[in-house]
Design a protein around this motif. Structure first.
Motif, PDB file in Angstrom:
ATOM      1  N   UNK A  75       1.150  -1.188   0.038  1.00  0.00           N
ATOM      2  CA  UNK A  75       0.461  -0.038  -0.183  1.00  0.00           C
ATOM      3  C   UNK A  75       0.827   1.182   0.093  1.00  0.00           C
ATOM      4  N   UNK A  76       1.596   1.216  -0.174  1.00  0.00           N
ATOM      5  CA  UNK A  76       2.849   2.199  -0.598  1.00  0.00           C
ATOM      6  C   UNK A  76       3.536   2.600  -1.705  1.00  0.00           C
ATOM      7  N   UNK A  77       3.196   1.284  -2.656  1.00  0.00           N
ATOM      8  CA  UNK A  77       3.864   1.893  -4.113  1.00  0.00           C
ATOM      9  C   UNK A  77       3.661   3.101  -4.382  1.00  0.00           C
ATOM     10  N   UNK A  78       2.171   3.609  -4.470  1.00  0.00           N
ATOM     11  CA  UNK A  78       1.355   3.654  -5.293  1.00  0.00           C
ATOM     12  C   UNK A  78       0.968   5.887  -4.693  1.00  0.00           C
ATOM     13  N   UNK A  79       1.580   5.813  -3.458  1.00  0.00           N
ATOM     14  CA  UNK A  79       1.464   6.404  -2.346  1.00  0.00           C
ATOM     15  C   UNK A  79       2.679   7.218  -2.509  1.00  0.00           C
ATOM     16  N   UNK A  80       3.746   6.632  -2.866  1.00  0.00           N
ATOM     17  CA  UNK A  80       5.082   6.767  -2.959  1.00  0.00           C
ATOM     18  C   UNK A  80       5.515   7.932  -4.606  1.00  0.00           C
ATOM     19  N   UNK A  81       4.891   6.774  -5.338  1.00  0.00           N
ATOM     20  CA  UNK A  81       4.604   7.790  -6.869  1.00  0.00           C
ATOM     21  C   UNK A  81       3.807   9.343  -6.500  1.00  0.00           C
ATOM     22  N   UNK A  82       3.262   8.896  -5.668  1.00  0.00           N
ATOM     23  CA  UNK A  82       1.892  10.494  -6.309  1.00  0.00           C
ATOM     24  C   UNK A  82       2.713  11.653  -5.493  1.00  0.00           C
ATOM     25  N   UNK A  83       3.305  11.759  -4.555  1.00  0.00           N
ATOM     26  CA  UNK A  83       4.009  12.175  -3.482  1.00  0.00           C
ATOM     27  C   UNK A  83       4.924  12.917  -4.782  1.00  0.00           C
ATOM     28  N   UNK A  84       5.771  11.392  -4.687  1.00  0.00           N
ATOM     29  CA  UNK A  84       7.417  12.721  -5.974  1.00  0.00           C
ATOM     30  C   UNK A  84       6.618  13.518  -7.029  1.00  0.00           C
ATOM     31  N   UNK A  85       5.724  12.724  -7.440  1.00  0.00           N
ATOM     32  CA  UNK A  85       5.090  13.083  -9.270  1.00  0.00           C
ATOM     33  C   UNK A  85       4.588  14.049  -8.507  1.00  0.00           C
ATOM     34  N   UNK A  86       4.064  14.919  -7.278  1.00  0.00           N
ATOM     35  CA  UNK A  86       3.652  15.887  -6.692  1.00  0.00           C
ATOM     36  C   UNK A  86       4.408  17.140  -6.700  1.00  0.00           C
ATOM     37  N   UNK A  87       5.145  17.052  -5.901  1.00  0.00           N
ATOM     38  CA  UNK A  87       6.937  17.165  -5.442  1.00  0.00           C
ATOM     39  C   UNK A  87       7.353  17.992  -6.823  1.00  0.00           C
ATOM     40  N   UNK A  88       7.398  17.147  -7.465  1.00  0.00           N
ATOM     41  CA  UNK A  88       7.801  17.869  -9.566  1.00  0.00           C
ATOM     42  C   UNK A  88       6.513  18.530 -10.198  1.00  0.00           C
ATOM     43  N   UNK A  89       5.333  19.146 -10.088  1.00  0.00           N
ATOM     44  CA  UNK A  89       4.693  19.852 -10.123  1.00  0.00           C
ATOM     45  C   UNK A  89       3.482  18.646 -11.002  1.00  0.00           C
ATOM     46  N   UNK A  90       3.468  17.468 -10.959  1.00  0.00           N
ATOM     47  CA  UNK A  90       3.115  17.090 -11.432  1.00  0.00           C
ATOM     48  C   UNK A  90       1.624  16.404 -11.118  1.00  0.00           C
ATOM     49  N   UNK A  91       1.125  15.548 -11.922  1.00  0.00           N
ATOM     50  CA  UNK A  91      -0.183  14.834 -10.999  1.00  0.00           C
ATOM     51  C   UNK A  91      -0.478  13.094 -12.041  1.00  0.00           C
ATOM     52  N   UNK A  92      -0.676  12.109 -11.052  1.00  0.00           N
ATOM     53  CA  UNK A  92      -1.203  10.705 -11.365  1.00  0.00           C
ATOM     54  C   UNK A  92      -2.377  10.765 -11.169  1.00  0.00           C
ATOM     55  N   UNK A  93      -2.272   9.785 -12.649  1.00  0.00           N
ATOM     56  CA  UNK A  93      -3.648   9.660 -12.458  1.00  0.00           C
ATOM     57  C   UNK A  93      -4.105   7.975 -12.733  1.00  0.00           C
ATOM     58  N   UNK A  94      -5.076   7.949 -11.913  1.00  0.00           N
ATOM     59  CA  UNK A  94      -5.331   5.648 -12.406  1.00  0.00           C
ATOM     60  C   UNK A  94      -7.072   6.090 -12.924  1.00  0.00           C
TER      61      UNK A  94
END
Length: 217
Positions: free
Chosen positions: A159-178
């Motif tokens: 339950x950490x994989x997507x949470x980590x990805x979302x955090x990193x992408x948001x820190x780079x000014x982006x967004x994650x979509x599912x």
């Protein structure tokens, strides 16, 4: 995104109306925006290269899965940390492979051969990576919480994989979509997309996030 990246990004955008980023070398760009070449190089990434590297690693580790890709034949620039962005790509591709394995466990011999497609698209304001698979798919309920820490629908998931990805992408000014894989993709699993801001904000075609079956989380 740290102050150095913000400064480079702003100054790069200011010259984007004068010259295309593809028409000058990185050293020339550094001279134009007034930063040290090594500093610029440390933040300016070739997304096409990062995707190819992640694909190569995944193909080596999952020989039973058919990987395909639609990638530009040119450099696609993004601002960010190479290691962190690479981790995001690896996590998302591994999730797709795990989803295929989960479908095999559920359906047995009736499960189709595993397939994963990776697409990279450069728009005027953003760079978008889309990963589509024919795995077990996203759950019908609770998918809006899949990016929350410790939330997973897989037996072996942390339950950490997507949470980590979302955090990193948001820190780079982006967004994650599912979302679900679109019917025209030829796949019937899930689709995950990440969108990062384009360094110049003014090249390529228009940005059309609706082309994917994924929605922001």
């Amino acid at each position: 995104m740290d102050e150095v990246v913000k400064m480079i990004l702003q100054q790069t955008r200011e010259i984007s109306g004068e010259v295309s980023i593809r028409d000058i070398t990185m050293r020339q760009l550094a001279d134009r925006i007034g930063v040290e070449y090594e500093l610029l190089k440390s933040h300016f990434r070739n997304k096409t290269e990062l995707v190819r590297e992640a694909l190569t690693l995944q193909q080596a580790g999952h020989e039973g899965i058919d990987y395909s890709a639609t990638l530009p034949d040119r450099r696609v620039p993004v601002m960010g940390d190479r290691g962190l962005i690479g981790q995001c790509l690896t996590n998302l591709m591994q999730n797709a492979a795990d989803a295929i394995e989960s479908r095999r466990e559920r359906d047995g011999e009736a499960a189709p051969a595993g397939r994963i497609h990776v697409g990279l698209r450069e728009g005027r304001r953003s760079v978008q990576l889309v990963i589509t698979d024919n795995g077990i798919g996203l759950p019908a309920e609770g998918r809006d919480r899949l990016t929350d820490p410790y939330v997973t629908h897989r037996k072996k998931g942390t339950g950490l994989g997507l949470a980590i990805v979302k955090k990193i992408i948001e820190q780079h000014g982006g967004e994650l979509m599912l979302g679900d894989a679109p019917e025209d993709s030829g796949l019937d699993g899930a689709q995950v997309a990440i969108r990062l801001p384009h360094p110049t904000g003014s090249v390529g075609g228009g940005d059309t996030p609706a082309e994917t079956g994924a929605t922001a989380r």
